[in-house]
Design an enzyme around this catalytic site. Structure first.
Site, mmCIF file in Angstrom:
data_model
loop_
_atom_site.group_PDB
_atom_site.id
_atom_site.type_symbol
_atom_site.label_atom_id
_atom_site.label_comp_id
_atom_site.label_asym_id
_atom_site.label_seq_id
_atom_site.Cartn_x
_atom_site.Cartn_y
_atom_site.Cartn_z
ATOM 1 N N ASP A 31 0.865 -1.180 0.000
ATOM 2 C CA ASP A 31 0.000 0.000 0.000
ATOM 3 C C ASP A 31 0.903 1.232 0.000
ATOM 4 O OD1 ASP A 31 -3.233 0.386 1.220
ATOM 5 O OD2 ASP A 31 -1.914 2.109 0.890
ATOM 6 N N ALA A 72 -5.733 -1.628 -4.674
ATOM 7 C CA ALA A 72 -5.097 -0.304 -4.673
ATOM 8 C C ALA A 72 -5.602 0.522 -5.854
ATOM 9 C CB ALA A 72 -3.579 -0.465 -4.765
ATOM 10 N N ALA A 73 -6.145 1.689 -5.571
ATOM 11 C CA ALA A 73 -6.687 2.538 -6.647
ATOM 12 C C ALA A 73 -7.069 3.901 -6.100
ATOM 13 C CB ALA A 73 -7.941 1.886 -7.236
ATOM 14 N N THR A 115 -15.839 -2.012 -10.677
ATOM 15 C CA THR A 115 -16.875 -1.127 -10.150
ATOM 16 C C THR A 115 -18.084 -1.017 -11.066
ATOM 17 O OG1 THR A 115 -17.347 1.220 -9.716
ATOM 18 C CG2 THR A 115 -15.527 0.774 -11.176
ATOM 19 N N TYR A 139 -12.674 7.762 -13.694
ATOM 20 C CA TYR A 139 -12.552 6.678 -12.713
ATOM 21 C C TYR A 139 -13.120 5.383 -13.303
ATOM 22 C CZ TYR A 139 -13.951 3.666 -8.854
ATOM 23 O OH TYR A 139 -14.167 2.573 -8.053
ATOM 24 N N LYS A 143 -11.086 1.858 -14.671
ATOM 25 C CA LYS A 143 -11.381 0.505 -14.162
ATOM 26 C C LYS A 143 -11.811 -0.410 -15.311
ATOM 27 C CE LYS A 143 -10.916 0.750 -9.572
ATOM 28 N NZ LYS A 143 -10.418 -0.271 -8.636
ATOM 29 N N ARG A 277 -26.384 16.037 -7.947
ATOM 30 C CA ARG A 277 -24.936 15.947 -8.149
ATOM 31 C C ARG A 277 -24.714 15.519 -9.605
ATOM 32 N NH1 ARG A 277 -21.710 11.957 -4.131
ATOM 33 N NH2 ARG A 277 -22.622 10.426 -5.527
ATOM 34 N N GLY A 279 -23.868 13.830 -12.882
ATOM 35 C CA GLY A 279 -23.482 12.465 -13.263
ATOM 36 C C GLY A 279 -24.134 11.370 -12.452
HETATM 37 N N1 UDP Z 1 -25.730 11.405 -1.734
HETATM 38 C C1 UDP Z 1 -26.383 12.431 -1.071
HETATM 39 N N2 UDP Z 1 -25.675 13.129 -0.133
HETATM 40 C C2 UDP Z 1 -24.387 12.852 0.193
HETATM 41 C C3 UDP Z 1 -23.729 11.796 -0.499
HETATM 42 C C4 UDP Z 1 -24.430 11.095 -1.454
HETATM 43 O O1 UDP Z 1 -27.556 12.705 -1.321
HETATM 44 O O2 UDP Z 1 -23.792 13.535 1.042
HETATM 45 C C5 UDP Z 1 -26.479 10.613 -2.734
HETATM 46 C C6 UDP Z 1 -25.827 10.581 -4.116
HETATM 47 O O3 UDP Z 1 -26.289 11.668 -4.884
HETATM 48 C C7 UDP Z 1 -26.307 9.225 -4.636
HETATM 49 C C8 UDP Z 1 -26.410 8.355 -3.388
HETATM 50 O O4 UDP Z 1 -26.463 9.272 -2.293
HETATM 51 O O5 UDP Z 1 -27.595 9.346 -5.195
HETATM 52 C C9 UDP Z 1 -25.209 7.437 -3.191
HETATM 53 O O6 UDP Z 1 -24.033 8.228 -3.327
HETATM 54 P P1 UDP Z 1 -22.592 7.689 -2.923
HETATM 55 O O7 UDP Z 1 -21.616 8.805 -3.154
HETATM 56 O O8 UDP Z 1 -22.643 7.092 -1.551
HETATM 57 O O9 UDP Z 1 -22.329 6.490 -3.928
HETATM 58 P P2 UDP Z 1 -22.355 6.428 -5.551
HETATM 59 O O10 UDP Z 1 -23.666 5.774 -5.894
HETATM 60 O O11 UDP Z 1 -22.226 7.814 -6.081
HETATM 61 O O12 UDP Z 1 -21.197 5.565 -5.856
#
Ligand code: UDP
Length: 315
Positions: A31, A72-73, A115, A139, A143, A277, A279
């Site tokens: 690591d 590791a990533a 992933t 990301y 992967k 958020r 994407g």
């Molecule tokens: N999310 C949220 N508030 C936060 C973090 C995440 O509403 O503080 C939402 C995010 O928009 C997604 C879900 O929770 O719809 C899961 O997000 P996370 O980042 O845990 O995992 P992801 O699915 O993006 O890998």
């Protein structure tokens, strides 16, 4: 077996290392400690601090290793959009160095931490391994490139590889849990409010086309996820590369997750509805039928157990 675990000082790597040791395997962790914690490496494993470029060859050469589990990533979607070169270099570049070292040292089995981000925005749900892979960020693209590499190394060099495509990993296993300097994941952010480390949690979008308007994700307990790695390890066959989704097959909305966190912690957990958020797909749920049929894996811990274990770990 004698095993190299890359990234064994991180969240998932540490839990898998603990399960491997409990199953009487010998484990060496490599690591670079960029995001890992030395005290997360379970007692009984040997820690070598270094990058895969600098350490994979010296560790593997003549070491008598049977297989590698590769965690590791770099794994922050937003950071990958800002610094794509870092993600291609650390994820793909260092994996190529690892694969090279494995080939030279005659280590022919690998279990790789892939992933759900390799799929991108799904066309249909639940997502199957045969669905199109169209990652929407560097990301996921890095992967996916590694998965592609593993397929060609299996065909050409006789590598036996298994990629496990994780959906939303959560929970903790006793002393091993999630401790990220930059925390973006939902459950740790919600529990940070219950701990008093923040005042409220942002709920990113309540106008999605889902029953309660919030995004639906497929949460899987890290202990169930780790158990799948041990099964995958036993299933690596020379010359083949298998890809399996790892999720529960069941979705939970952001609002439902917050509700479970309130029930577990007894804290009101104020929520502030915020813009979507960038994407975030509305629904990401895995079909895990393939790994259930091929390896007999089955998740056994529900969302309540994930939150309760994460909460116990934080305390
Ligand atoms: N999310 C949220 N508030 C936060 C973090 C995440 O509403 O503080 C939402 C995010 O928009 C997604 C879900 O929770 O719809 C899961 O997000 P996370 O980042 O845990 O995992 P992801 O699915 O993006 O890998």
């Amino acid at each position: 077996m004698k095993l190299l675990v890359t990234g064994g000082a991180g969240y998932i790597g540490s839990v898998v290392t603990a399960q491997l040791l409990a199953a009487d395997h010998e484990v060496v962790v490599v690591d670079d400690m960029s995001t890992g914690h030395a005290d997360a490496v379970p007692a009984g494993a040997t820690l070598v601090q270094g990058t895969l470029r600098s350490s994979a060859r010296p560790v593997l050469d003549g070491g008598g290793f049977d297989a590698v589990l590769h965690f590791a990533a770099k794994s922050l979607v937003g950071e990958s959009v800002q610094q794509p070169g870092l993600y291609w270099d650390k994820n793909l570049g260092e994996t190529l160095a690892l694969l090279d070292a494995m080939r030279i040292s005659g280590v022919s089995r690998i279990v790789f931490s892939s992933t759900a981000a390799t799929y991108g925005e799904p066309e249909s749900t639940p997502i199957m391994e045969t669905d199109p892979t169209r990652p929407t960020n560097p990301y996921g693209a890095s992967k996916l490139a590694i998965d592609t590499c593993l397929t060609s190394f299996a065909a050409l060099h006789g590598l036996g590889a298994v990629s496990l495509r994780y959906f939303n990993v959560a929970g903790a296993c006793g002393p091993y849990g999630e401790r990220h300097a930059v925390e973006t994941h939902l459950i740790p952010n919600v529990l940070a409010v219950a701990r008093g480390a923040r005042e409220s949690v942002s709920l990113f979008g309540d106008d999605y086309p889902t029953p309660d308007g919030t995004c639906i994700r497929d949460y899987i307990h890290v202990a169930d996820l780790a158990a799948a790695h041990l099964l995958a390890l036993g299933s690596c066959r020379p010359g083949t590369h298998e890809i399996y989704n790892l999720g529960s097959g069941d979705g939970s909305s952001v609002a439902e997750v917050v509700g479970v966190c309130r029930a577990v912690t007894g804290h009101p957990i104020p929520v502030v509805t915020s813009p979507r958020r960038t994407g975030d797909p509305a629904v990401l749920v895995a079909s895990s039928a393939k790994i259930q049929a091929a390896l007999g894996w089955k998740p056994s811990r529900d969302l309540h157990a994930m939150v309760a274990d994460a909460w116990a770990f934080l305390q």
